[in-house]
Design a protein around this motif. Structure first.
Motif, PDB file in Angstrom:
ATOM      1  N   ALA A  98       0.839  -1.208   0.000  1.00 23.96           N
ATOM      2  CA  ALA A  98       0.000   0.000   0.000  1.00 23.96           C
ATOM      3  C   ALA A  98       0.868   1.249   0.000  1.00 23.96           C
ATOM      4  CB  ALA A  98      -0.923  -0.023   1.214  1.00 23.96           C
ATOM      5  N   VAL A  99       1.909   1.268   0.838  1.00 25.42           N
ATOM      6  CA  VAL A  99       2.756   2.461   0.928  1.00 25.42           C
ATOM      7  C   VAL A  99       3.519   2.667  -0.378  1.00 25.42           C
ATOM      8  CG1 VAL A  99       4.717   3.464   2.135  1.00 25.42           C
ATOM      9  CG2 VAL A  99       2.928   2.356   3.423  1.00 25.42           C
ATOM     10  N   THR A 100       3.994   1.565  -0.988  1.00 23.93           N
ATOM     11  CA  THR A 100       4.695   1.695  -2.272  1.00 23.93           C
ATOM     12  C   THR A 100       3.776   2.265  -3.341  1.00 23.93           C
ATOM     13  OG1 THR A 100       5.814  -0.334  -1.632  1.00 23.93           O
ATOM     14  CG2 THR A 100       6.204   0.468  -3.842  1.00 23.93           C
ATOM     15  N   THR A 101       2.525   1.785  -3.370  1.00 24.23           N
ATOM     16  CA  THR A 101       1.578   2.328  -4.349  1.00 24.23           C
ATOM     17  C   THR A 101       1.366   3.816  -4.131  1.00 24.23           C
ATOM     18  OG1 THR A 101       0.490   0.194  -4.186  1.00 24.23           O
ATOM     19  CG2 THR A 101      -0.641   1.894  -5.414  1.00 24.23           C
ATOM     20  N   GLY A 102       1.241   4.209  -2.866  1.00 22.07           N
ATOM     21  CA  GLY A 102       1.080   5.625  -2.555  1.00 22.07           C
ATOM     22  C   GLY A 102       2.251   6.443  -3.052  1.00 22.07           C
ATOM     23  N   PHE A 103       3.461   5.969  -2.843  1.00 27.28           N
ATOM     24  CA  PHE A 103       4.644   6.703  -3.288  1.00 27.28           C
ATOM     25  C   PHE A 103       4.721   6.759  -4.813  1.00 27.28           C
ATOM     26  CE2 PHE A 103       6.505   6.395   0.980  1.00 27.28           C
ATOM     27  CZ  PHE A 103       6.925   7.705   1.074  1.00 27.28           C
TER      28      PHE A 103
ATOM     29  N   PHE B  16      -6.049   7.598   0.966  1.00 21.13           N
ATOM     30  CA  PHE B  16      -6.326   6.376   0.204  1.00 21.13           C
ATOM     31  C   PHE B  16      -5.420   5.241   0.669  1.00 21.13           C
ATOM     32  CE2 PHE B  16      -6.299   3.499  -3.342  1.00 21.13           C
ATOM     33  CZ  PHE B  16      -7.611   3.530  -3.770  1.00 21.13           C
ATOM     34  N   THR B  17      -4.130   5.554   0.901  1.00 21.66           N
ATOM     35  CA  THR B  17      -3.203   4.530   1.370  1.00 21.66           C
ATOM     36  C   THR B  17      -3.611   4.008   2.744  1.00 21.66           C
ATOM     37  OG1 THR B  17      -1.508   5.756   0.192  1.00 21.66           O
ATOM     38  CG2 THR B  17      -0.765   4.036   1.678  1.00 21.66           C
ATOM     39  N   LEU B  18      -4.030   4.922   3.624  1.00 20.28           N
ATOM     40  CA  LEU B  18      -4.492   4.488   4.948  1.00 20.28           C
ATOM     41  C   LEU B  18      -5.672   3.528   4.827  1.00 20.28           C
ATOM     42  CD1 LEU B  18      -4.570   7.486   7.421  1.00 20.28           C
ATOM     43  CD2 LEU B  18      -3.690   5.218   7.834  1.00 20.28           C
ATOM     44  N   GLY B  19      -6.612   3.884   3.953  1.00 19.22           N
ATOM     45  CA  GLY B  19      -7.765   3.013   3.756  1.00 19.22           C
ATOM     46  C   GLY B  19      -7.368   1.663   3.192  1.00 19.22           C
ATOM     47  N   ALA B  20      -6.411   1.673   2.241  1.00 18.39           N
ATOM     48  CA  ALA B  20      -5.963   0.406   1.648  1.00 18.39           C
ATOM     49  C   ALA B  20      -5.280  -0.463   2.692  1.00 18.39           C
ATOM     50  CB  ALA B  20      -5.020   0.695   0.485  1.00 18.39           C
ATOM     51  N   ILE B  21      -4.458   0.167   3.557  1.00 21.35           N
ATOM     52  CA  ILE B  21      -3.809  -0.598   4.626  1.00 21.35           C
ATOM     53  C   ILE B  21      -4.875  -1.221   5.529  1.00 21.35           C
ATOM     54  CG2 ILE B  21      -2.428  -0.347   6.722  1.00 21.35           C
ATOM     55  CD1 ILE B  21      -0.754   1.697   5.248  1.00 21.35           C
ATOM     56  N   GLY B  22      -5.901  -0.428   5.850  1.00 20.79           N
ATOM     57  CA  GLY B  22      -6.964  -0.952   6.699  1.00 20.79           C
ATOM     58  C   GLY B  22      -7.672  -2.140   6.074  1.00 20.79           C
ATOM     59  N   VAL B  23      -7.976  -2.041   4.770  1.00 17.80           N
ATOM     60  CA  VAL B  23      -8.650  -3.156   4.089  1.00 17.80           C
ATOM     61  C   VAL B  23      -7.763  -4.392   4.112  1.00 17.80           C
ATOM     62  CG1 VAL B  23      -9.464  -3.962   1.859  1.00 17.80           C
ATOM     63  CG2 VAL B  23     -10.086  -1.714   2.636  1.00 17.80           C
ATOM     64  N   LEU B  24      -6.452  -4.196   3.969  1.00 18.82           N
ATOM     65  CA  LEU B  24      -5.567  -5.353   3.841  1.00 18.82           C
ATOM     66  C   LEU B  24      -5.236  -6.000   5.183  1.00 18.82           C
ATOM     67  CD1 LEU B  24      -3.193  -4.026   1.094  1.00 18.82           C
ATOM     68  CD2 LEU B  24      -4.825  -5.846   0.881  1.00 18.82           C
ATOM     69  N   LEU B  40     -13.073   5.917  -0.721  1.00 19.62           N
ATOM     70  CA  LEU B  40     -13.968   6.680  -1.596  1.00 19.62           C
ATOM     71  C   LEU B  40     -13.884   8.167  -1.278  1.00 19.62           C
ATOM     72  CD1 LEU B  40     -17.111   4.415  -1.578  1.00 19.62           C
ATOM     73  CD2 LEU B  40     -15.800   5.006  -3.555  1.00 19.62           C
ATOM     74  N   ASN B  41     -13.782   8.476   0.021  1.00 21.08           N
ATOM     75  CA  ASN B  41     -13.668   9.858   0.447  1.00 21.08           C
ATOM     76  C   ASN B  41     -12.387  10.492  -0.069  1.00 21.08           C
ATOM     77  OD1 ASN B  41     -15.570  11.248   1.819  1.00 21.08           O
ATOM     78  ND2 ASN B  41     -14.327  11.385   3.658  1.00 21.08           N
ATOM     79  N   ALA B  42     -11.313   9.720  -0.080  1.00 18.21           N
ATOM     80  CA  ALA B  42     -10.033  10.241  -0.576  1.00 18.21           C
ATOM     81  C   ALA B  42     -10.143  10.590  -2.053  1.00 18.21           C
ATOM     82  CB  ALA B  42      -8.937   9.208  -0.349  1.00 18.21           C
ATOM     83  N   VAL B  43     -10.838   9.745  -2.818  1.00 14.62           N
ATOM     84  CA  VAL B  43     -11.016  10.031  -4.248  1.00 14.62           C
ATOM     85  C   VAL B  43     -11.865  11.286  -4.431  1.00 14.62           C
ATOM     86  CG1 VAL B  43     -11.956   9.127  -6.378  1.00 14.62           C
ATOM     87  CG2 VAL B  43     -10.711   7.637  -4.865  1.00 14.62           C
ATOM     88  N   ASN B  44     -12.913  11.427  -3.602  1.00 15.34           N
ATOM     89  CA  ASN B  44     -13.732  12.638  -3.654  1.00 15.34           C
ATOM     90  C   ASN B  44     -12.896  13.877  -3.417  1.00 15.34           C
ATOM     91  OD1 ASN B  44     -16.019  11.260  -4.127  1.00 15.34           O
ATOM     92  ND2 ASN B  44     -16.835  11.399  -2.061  1.00 15.34           N
ATOM     93  N   LEU B  45     -11.971  13.773  -2.473  1.00 16.15           N
ATOM     94  CA  LEU B  45     -11.114  14.913  -2.152  1.00 16.15           C
ATOM     95  C   LEU B  45     -10.262  15.303  -3.358  1.00 16.15           C
ATOM     96  CD1 LEU B  45     -10.431  16.668   0.241  1.00 16.15           C
ATOM     97  CD2 LEU B  45      -8.586  15.124   0.765  1.00 16.15           C
ATOM     98  N   ALA B  46      -9.764  14.316  -4.098  1.00 15.75           N
ATOM     99  CA  ALA B  46      -8.988  14.626  -5.302  1.00 15.75           C
ATOM    100  C   ALA B  46      -9.861  15.329  -6.335  1.00 15.75           C
ATOM    101  CB  ALA B  46      -8.401  13.341  -5.879  1.00 15.75           C
ATOM    102  N   PHE B  47     -11.112  14.848  -6.506  1.00 18.30           N
ATOM    103  CA  PHE B  47     -12.035  15.500  -7.452  1.00 18.30           C
ATOM    104  C   PHE B  47     -12.276  16.957  -7.067  1.00 18.30           C
ATOM    105  CE2 PHE B  47     -13.815  11.322  -8.960  1.00 18.30           C
ATOM    106  CZ  PHE B  47     -13.540  11.563 -10.279  1.00 18.30           C
ATOM    107  N   ILE B  48     -12.504  17.200  -5.773  1.00 18.49           N
ATOM    108  CA  ILE B  48     -12.781  18.563  -5.315  1.00 18.49           C
ATOM    109  C   ILE B  48     -11.548  19.441  -5.513  1.00 18.49           C
ATOM    110  CG2 ILE B  48     -13.238  19.940  -3.259  1.00 18.49           C
ATOM    111  CD1 ILE B  48     -15.708  18.740  -4.214  1.00 18.49           C
ATOM    112  N   GLY B  49     -10.366  18.866  -5.269  1.00 15.95           N
ATOM    113  CA  GLY B  49      -9.146  19.634  -5.486  1.00 15.95           C
ATOM    114  C   GLY B  49      -8.994  20.051  -6.937  1.00 15.95           C
ATOM    115  N   PHE B  50      -9.254  19.121  -7.864  1.00 16.48           N
ATOM    116  CA  PHE B  50      -9.176  19.463  -9.292  1.00 16.48           C
ATOM    117  C   PHE B  50     -10.236  20.497  -9.653  1.00 16.48           C
ATOM    118  CE2 PHE B  50      -6.785  15.455  -9.899  1.00 16.48           C
ATOM    119  CZ  PHE B  50      -5.751  15.978 -10.646  1.00 16.48           C
ATOM    120  N   ALA B  51     -11.460  20.325  -9.121  1.00 19.18           N
ATOM    121  CA  ALA B  51     -12.527  21.278  -9.432  1.00 19.18           C
ATOM    122  C   ALA B  51     -12.159  22.678  -8.965  1.00 19.18           C
ATOM    123  CB  ALA B  51     -13.831  20.824  -8.779  1.00 19.18           C
ATOM    124  N   ASP B  52     -11.509  22.756  -7.792  1.00 15.18           N
ATOM    125  CA  ASP B  52     -11.124  24.061  -7.265  1.00 15.18           C
ATOM    126  C   ASP B  52      -9.995  24.670  -8.098  1.00 15.18           C
ATOM    127  OD1 ASP B  52     -11.114  26.217  -5.494  1.00 15.18           O
ATOM    128  OD2 ASP B  52      -9.427  25.355  -4.415  1.00 15.18           O
TER     129      ASP B  52
END
Lengths: 165, 101
Positions: A98-103, B16-24, B40-52
């Motif tokens: 996960a961390v590698t993907t993030g980086f 997103f990475t935190l969420g992925a770690i949690g899922v895994l 999903l929230n992290a992706v929303n944040l990226a969309f809002i950043g681009f929109a801004d």
């Protein structure tokens, strides 16, 4: 504005880490609400007032109430048992992955050249401009969304029935 | 003084990475669902950043639709969790390996 963003981002990150590393799901759910509120604050900073309101009403309101309701309904008394030692390797591997993907994503974003727009349409992000776009250019996805919600309602009701035939 | 796009995207990738770690690494299916919400929230944040950054409302439309899908997903997912718990009396994904190859 920059300072406020960093405060909210720090809150979101700390709350998100606590969601992952709490043993009891109830505490995770409560920290997730803190995370959602911090992200809603960032939406406000990004002049997306309508989305910020929706974030608090739908996510922090409806979805998290549903989560807390199910957690309390299932009444999980015992905390999550620790993983067997054989799974420790896969756990470390998962975190590394996960961390590698993030980086990698960060590295890719550093390469991109982004030129921000200087001016936009007036009243950007308020409810009126969002609604105008939603009912003109995005009318078909909006209608499909209603079908999706109907399917979700029917699915949830069928799954919750006590006797599945 | 607007927030630069890099800040939004950095926070988005971190969440997103935190969420992925949690899922895994987590075994409780409820916490896994919550971590999916966080991603999903992290992706929303990226969309809002681009929109801004690009001063366009289209990014906010996508956030709207992602939120709708997230709500539908949680409703069906939690109904599934309750149905599984009724049959198997567990919420640990290690015990739900009937369909595992």
């Amino acid at each position: 504005m920059q300072t406020l963003f960093y405060i909210l981002a720090g809150t979101a990150l700390v709350a998100g880490a606590l969601v992952v590393f709490q043993t009891h799901p109830l505490r995770s759910a409560l920290w997730l609400i803190v995370n959602f509120f911090a992200v809603a604050g960032i939406y406000l900073l990004a002049s997306a007032e309508f989305i910020a309101a929706i974030q608090i009403i739908v996510y922090a309101g409806a979805i998290m109430v549903l989560f807390l309701f199910v957690i309390m309904l299932l009444n999980l008394r015992q905390p999550e048992e620790p993983m067997p030692m054989s799974a420790l390797g896969s756990r470390i591997l998962a975190v590394t992955l996960a961390v590698t993907t993030g980086f990698l994503v960060m590295f890719g974003l550093k390469q991109a050249v982004i030129i921000p727009a200087r001016t936009g349409p007036p009243g950007l992000g308020n409810t009126e401009s969002v609604a105008r776009l939603l009912f003109t250019d995005y009318l078909l996805p909006f209608e499909v969304t209603s079908v999706l919600l109907l399917v979700a309602i029917v699915g949830a009701v069928i799954l919750s029935k006590s006797r599945l035939k | 003084m607007a927030v630069p796009l890099e800040c939004y995207l950095g926070l988005s990738v971190a969440l997103f990475t935190l969420g992925a770690i949690g899922v895994l690494i987590r075994r409780n299916i409820l916490i896994i669902l919550m971590c999916i919400e966080m991603m999903l929230n992290a992706v929303n944040l990226a969309f809002i950043g681009f929109a801004d950054t690009f001063k366009a409302v289209d990014g906010q439309m996508f956030v709207f639709f992602v939120m709708t899908v997230a709500a539908a997903e949680v409703a069906v997912g939690l109904a599934l969790v309750v149905a599984v718990f009724r049959n198997r009396a567990t919420v640990s994904v290690d015990d739900l390996n009937l369909m595992k190859w």
